[in-house]
Design a protein around this motif. Structure first.
Motif, PDB file in Angstrom:
ATOM      1  N   TRP A 179       0.801  -1.221   0.000  1.00  0.00           N
ATOM      2  CA  TRP A 179       0.000   0.000   0.000  1.00  0.00           C
ATOM      3  C   TRP A 179       0.831   1.266   0.000  1.00  0.00           C
ATOM      4  CZ3 TRP A 179      -3.135  -2.360   4.489  1.00  0.00           C
ATOM      5  CH2 TRP A 179      -3.962  -3.356   3.974  1.00  0.00           C
ATOM      6  N   LYS A 180       2.128   1.170  -0.095  1.00  0.00           N
ATOM      7  CA  LYS A 180       2.956   2.382  -0.104  1.00  0.00           C
ATOM      8  C   LYS A 180       3.136   2.905  -1.528  1.00  0.00           C
ATOM      9  CE  LYS A 180       5.474   1.857   4.166  1.00  0.00           C
ATOM     10  NZ  LYS A 180       6.770   1.838   4.797  1.00  0.00           N
ATOM     11  N   THR A 181       4.054   3.828  -1.713  1.00  0.00           N
ATOM     12  CA  THR A 181       4.172   4.530  -2.996  1.00  0.00           C
ATOM     13  C   THR A 181       5.380   4.118  -3.833  1.00  0.00           C
ATOM     14  OG1 THR A 181       5.373   6.312  -1.915  1.00  0.00           O
ATOM     15  CG2 THR A 181       2.977   6.567  -2.117  1.00  0.00           C
ATOM     16  N   GLU A 182       6.112   3.090  -3.469  1.00  0.00           N
ATOM     17  CA  GLU A 182       7.285   2.669  -4.246  1.00  0.00           C
ATOM     18  C   GLU A 182       7.055   1.279  -4.846  1.00  0.00           C
ATOM     19  OE1 GLU A 182       7.792   3.159  -0.785  1.00  0.00           O
ATOM     20  OE2 GLU A 182       8.134   5.288  -0.945  1.00  0.00           O
ATOM     21  N   PRO A 183       6.235   1.163  -5.886  1.00  0.00           N
ATOM     22  CA  PRO A 183       5.892  -0.171  -6.393  1.00  0.00           C
ATOM     23  C   PRO A 183       7.074  -0.919  -7.002  1.00  0.00           C
ATOM     24  CG  PRO A 183       5.065   1.522  -7.868  1.00  0.00           C
ATOM     25  CD  PRO A 183       5.589   2.222  -6.648  1.00  0.00           C
ATOM     26  N   PHE A 184       7.988  -0.220  -7.675  1.00  0.00           N
ATOM     27  CA  PHE A 184       9.123  -0.907  -8.283  1.00  0.00           C
ATOM     28  C   PHE A 184      10.043  -1.492  -7.221  1.00  0.00           C
ATOM     29  CE2 PHE A 184       7.820   1.578 -11.944  1.00  0.00           C
ATOM     30  CZ  PHE A 184       8.012   0.678 -12.972  1.00  0.00           C
ATOM     31  N   SER A 185      10.298  -0.717  -6.180  1.00  0.00           N
ATOM     32  CA  SER A 185      11.174  -1.222  -5.122  1.00  0.00           C
ATOM     33  C   SER A 185      10.527  -2.393  -4.402  1.00  0.00           C
ATOM     34  CB  SER A 185      11.515  -0.099  -4.138  1.00  0.00           C
ATOM     35  OG  SER A 185      10.345   0.426  -3.565  1.00  0.00           O
ATOM     36  N   TYR A 186       9.229  -2.383  -4.277  1.00  0.00           N
ATOM     37  CA  TYR A 186       8.547  -3.505  -3.632  1.00  0.00           C
ATOM     38  C   TYR A 186       8.640  -4.766  -4.487  1.00  0.00           C
ATOM     39  CZ  TYR A 186       4.750  -6.558  -2.218  1.00  0.00           C
ATOM     40  OH  TYR A 186       4.026  -7.651  -1.851  1.00  0.00           O
TER      41      TYR A 186
END
Length: 189
Positions: A123-130
């Motif tokens: 649910w955070k804002t860094e989808p690539f890093s996730y």
């Protein structure tokens, strides 16, 4: 540089040709699902999964077949003027328009990655890093997203197909860009 471009073109075109030839048979899978849907609604209890599964198959068919369509040049184009142009003028026009398409596909790819990360419960804002495991520390992980239909399938598999399809289409567009550059240099492709 031209050798690198030719190698890239051969590799990407080969991969997209194979995937496109396989994806084109998805229309028969779609027809089978819709046929079963009609039969089950007429003679048996209606199947809950058929409509949504048909939509998923159609997404895969369309998105995975898109790069192959671009490769064959069978995408929609205004041939009223384009058909009469010289090869060099077509290459200049294609070079310009493919840059807009690459930008658009980058935006779509970012959205697909964000949506896939969300469907996996991030649910955070860094989808690539996730998705690529870059972020360290405490992560906010939720539940896996499911459809709101009665069948309630998980959404992440079709979203992964979208990522793969957009990535393949982006690679094919870069291949087309390289072809246009080679055409403008007078090279045979």
């Amino acid at each position: 540089m031209q050798g690198v471009m030719r190698g890239y073109i051969r590799a990407v075109d080969s991969v997209n040709h194979r995937i496109g030839r396989i994806a084109m048979y998805g229309i028969f899978v779609l027809m089978g699902i819709l046929l079963w849907s009609s039969i089950s609604k007429t003679f048996f209890l209606p199947s809950l999964w058929t409509l949504e599964m048909a939509q998923f198959v159609m997404v895969g068919y369309y998105i995975l077949g898109g790069p192959y369509s671009i490769q064959l040049g069978s995408n929609v184009r205004m041939d009223l003027l384009y058909g009469e142009w010289s090869i060099r003028r077509k290459a200049w026009f294609d070079l310009l328009t493919v840059c807009f398409l690459i930008f658009y596909l980058c935006v779509l790819l970012y959205g697909a990655v964000s949506s896939t990360a969300y469907s996996l419960g991030y649910w955070k804002t860094e989808p690539f890093s996730y998705l690529f495991g870059i972020v360290t520390g405490s992560e906010e992980i939720g539940r896996l997203e499911r459809s709101s239909s009665a069948w309630r399938p998980y959404m992440w598999p079709i979203k992964v197909v979208m990522i793969v399809g957009f990535l393949l289409m982006l690679l094919q567009c870069v291949s087309e860009l390289c072809k246009d550059v080679l055409r403008l240099k007078g090279e045979e492709i």
